[in-house]
Design an enzyme around this catalytic site. Sequence first.
Site, PDB file in Angstrom:
ATOM      1  N   ARG A 171     -34.026  45.372  66.231  1.00 23.15           N
ATOM      2  CA  ARG A 171     -35.372  45.580  66.780  1.00 23.15           C
ATOM      3  C   ARG A 171     -35.521  44.838  68.109  1.00 23.15           C
ATOM      4  NH1 ARG A 171     -39.639  47.051  63.723  1.00 23.15           N
ATOM      5  NH2 ARG A 171     -41.034  45.513  64.632  1.00 23.15           N
ATOM      6  N   ARG A 175     -31.320  40.288  76.885  1.00 25.59           N
ATOM      7  CA  ARG A 175     -31.369  40.713  78.290  1.00 25.59           C
ATOM      8  C   ARG A 175     -30.703  39.688  79.204  1.00 25.59           C
ATOM      9  NH1 ARG A 175     -37.405  41.723  77.703  1.00 25.59           N
ATOM     10  NH2 ARG A 175     -37.519  43.679  76.539  1.00 25.59           N
ATOM     11  N   ARG A 247     -42.474  41.397  51.428  1.00 24.23           N
ATOM     12  CA  ARG A 247     -42.958  40.098  51.877  1.00 24.23           C
ATOM     13  C   ARG A 247     -44.455  40.251  52.140  1.00 24.23           C
ATOM     14  NH1 ARG A 247     -39.858  36.025  50.795  1.00 24.23           N
ATOM     15  NH2 ARG A 247     -40.522  34.824  52.620  1.00 24.23           N
ATOM     16  N   ARG A 277     -45.104  31.692  62.940  1.00 24.39           N
ATOM     17  CA  ARG A 277     -45.692  31.809  64.271  1.00 24.39           C
ATOM     18  C   ARG A 277     -47.181  31.508  64.234  1.00 24.39           C
ATOM     19  NH1 ARG A 277     -44.817  38.438  64.897  1.00 24.39           N
ATOM     20  NH2 ARG A 277     -46.090  39.033  63.114  1.00 24.39           N
ATOM     21  N   GLU A 298     -49.062  31.735  60.547  1.00 29.83           N
ATOM     22  CA  GLU A 298     -48.596  32.789  59.654  1.00 29.83           C
ATOM     23  C   GLU A 298     -47.485  32.259  58.750  1.00 29.83           C
ATOM     24  OE1 GLU A 298     -46.899  36.876  60.978  1.00 29.83           O
ATOM     25  OE2 GLU A 298     -48.699  36.531  62.142  1.00 29.83           O
ATOM     26  N   TYR A 346     -39.849  49.959  57.235  1.00 28.10           N
ATOM     27  CA  TYR A 346     -40.364  48.976  58.201  1.00 28.10           C
ATOM     28  C   TYR A 346     -40.742  49.790  59.437  1.00 28.10           C
ATOM     29  CZ  TYR A 346     -39.937  44.445  60.833  1.00 28.10           C
ATOM     30  OH  TYR A 346     -40.136  43.300  61.579  1.00 28.10           O
ATOM     31  N   ASP A 348     -43.082  50.769  62.879  1.00 28.91           N
ATOM     32  CA  ASP A 348     -44.050  50.422  63.915  1.00 28.91           C
ATOM     33  C   ASP A 348     -45.151  51.495  63.916  1.00 28.91           C
ATOM     34  OD1 ASP A 348     -42.788  48.112  64.772  1.00 28.91           O
ATOM     35  OD2 ASP A 348     -41.491  49.174  66.168  1.00 28.91           O
TER      36      ASP A 348
HETATM   37  N1  UDP Z   1     -36.769  37.083  64.676  1.00 30.18           N
HETATM   38  C1  UDP Z   1     -36.274  35.799  64.720  1.00 30.18           C
HETATM   39  N2  UDP Z   1     -36.831  34.899  65.596  1.00 30.18           N
HETATM   40  C2  UDP Z   1     -37.870  35.236  66.391  1.00 30.18           C
HETATM   41  C3  UDP Z   1     -38.374  36.548  66.347  1.00 30.18           C
HETATM   42  C4  UDP Z   1     -37.810  37.452  65.468  1.00 30.18           C
HETATM   43  O1  UDP Z   1     -35.362  35.451  63.991  1.00 30.18           O
HETATM   44  O2  UDP Z   1     -38.330  34.344  67.144  1.00 30.18           O
HETATM   45  C5  UDP Z   1     -36.134  38.030  63.718  1.00 30.18           C
HETATM   46  C6  UDP Z   1     -36.833  37.998  62.359  1.00 30.18           C
HETATM   47  O3  UDP Z   1     -35.864  38.191  61.357  1.00 30.18           O
HETATM   48  C7  UDP Z   1     -37.770  39.181  62.445  1.00 30.18           C
HETATM   49  C8  UDP Z   1     -36.954  40.169  63.267  1.00 30.18           C
HETATM   50  O4  UDP Z   1     -36.224  39.360  64.189  1.00 30.18           O
HETATM   51  O5  UDP Z   1     -38.086  39.680  61.163  1.00 30.18           O
HETATM   52  C9  UDP Z   1     -37.763  41.225  63.985  1.00 30.18           C
HETATM   53  O6  UDP Z   1     -38.712  40.582  64.828  1.00 30.18           O
HETATM   54  P1  UDP Z   1     -40.082  41.260  65.261  1.00 30.18           P
HETATM   55  O7  UDP Z   1     -40.698  40.421  66.308  1.00 30.18           O
HETATM   56  O8  UDP Z   1     -39.814  42.705  65.550  1.00 30.18           O
HETATM   57  O9  UDP Z   1     -40.926  41.113  63.896  1.00 30.18           O
HETATM   58  P2  UDP Z   1     -42.431  41.579  63.522  1.00 30.18           P
HETATM   59  O10 UDP Z   1     -43.308  41.390  64.740  1.00 30.18           O
HETATM   60  O11 UDP Z   1     -42.315  42.995  63.058  1.00 30.18           O
HETATM   61  O12 UDP Z   1     -42.795  40.627  62.436  1.00 30.18           O
END
Ligand code: UDP
Length: 379
Positions: A171, A175, A247, A277, A298, A346, A348
């Site tokens: 996902r 870069r 989850r 976060r 969260e 999962y 979007d």
């Molecule tokens: N992830 C991580 N560290 C971060 C952000 C994301 O390890 O700082 C991993 C984590 O396993 C997460 C996945 O990457 O479930 C996808 O991140 P995304 O931001 O797409 O998650 P969402 O916003 O859907 O919770």
Amino acid sequence: MRIGIAGAGFSGAVMGRELAEAGHDVVVHETRDHVAGNCHTERDAETGIMVHRYGPHIFHTGDERVWAYINGFGDMQPYNHRVLSTVGSRVYSLPVNLLTINQLFDTTLDPAGAEAFIREQSDQSIDEPANFEEQALKMMGRKLYEAFFHGYTWKQWGLEPTEIPASVLRRLPLRFNYESSYFAHPYQAIPRDGYTAIIERILDHPGIEVRLSTPYSAADREHFDHSIWTGPLDAWFGHRLGRLGYRTLDFEEIRATGDFQGCAVMNYGDVDVPYTRISEHKHFAPWEQHEDTICFREFSRLAGEDDIPYYPIRMAKDKVLLEQYLDAARKEPGVTFAGRLGTYRYLDMDVTIADALAAADAMKEAISAGRPIPALLQG
Ligand code: UDP
């Protein structure tokens, strides 16, 4: 036809609207006292800030049909999502980009230099990554993985990253320039009046009746020619084969004056910080001014029977069970299963809308051709 829909999130609303426009009578049952499912937004009474009640939702897409569709139901404000991550005593830029690399390794690499450097760091012996950890080691090497992904992923999924599918990491981009937009899609926006207003407008059609606080039960099915179920797939079957894993999230509210953290989302990579976060919701609407602020820490945990399902876990054991439920779904007469929960994916928001539009097209075609309506419509 008279069609009963369970669930007033994007899937139920979009399918309902498409079917109503094709002349069908639609009744949408929603268990909660509001529409919009987990992207529900409401203005906080005290601060006036638009709060994403079930966690932040940023709309992003490259799909022209979906972009045109959502713009037909509300004013989408351009919004460029950026995320930072606190690890140890430092703050880094995400998703991993040239700034992140130079910050973490204390270097001043240019794009070509960083690419060569990360290639050295990465594990090239991994051909086909079998899980999240292998994907990360192949893509970026151990140091970046351990700083930003190992702890966060452990907290988010409650599993070792070796147990999580590689697709979860895919996902996110890696870069070798200083671009730090979280999403690469050409269209990124947040509705000015919130997602709930958008979904209310989608549902605002003479052919649609919405019944809030009214769960859809097996008995309701008798009143319709066809049903659409966007609730959890296993719940339709009374969990008779077992429970699919999800989850869930707990939110701890923080209220303050001024600016709490200076950005919309701050991730916490360290495993000893218990939350994943903090989101500060006024920063999701930079076109508004608010003196006070409201944030949410969260916390992620395994969903119990009465918890709101957020993320499908999709572990090997869930996938075995999923196949059994999908088989049962294909054999279930008079019901179509759709959406994130109805198909256990999962998703979007943009993919949810695209799938719902495609599913409604397929249903309309089947109805007008007098063919059986497909039970499972997934992209
Ligand atoms: N992830 C991580 N560290 C971060 C952000 C994301 O390890 O700082 C991993 C984590 O396993 C997460 C996945 O990457 O479930 C996808 O991140 P995304 O931001 O797409 O998650 P969402 O916003 O859907 O919770």
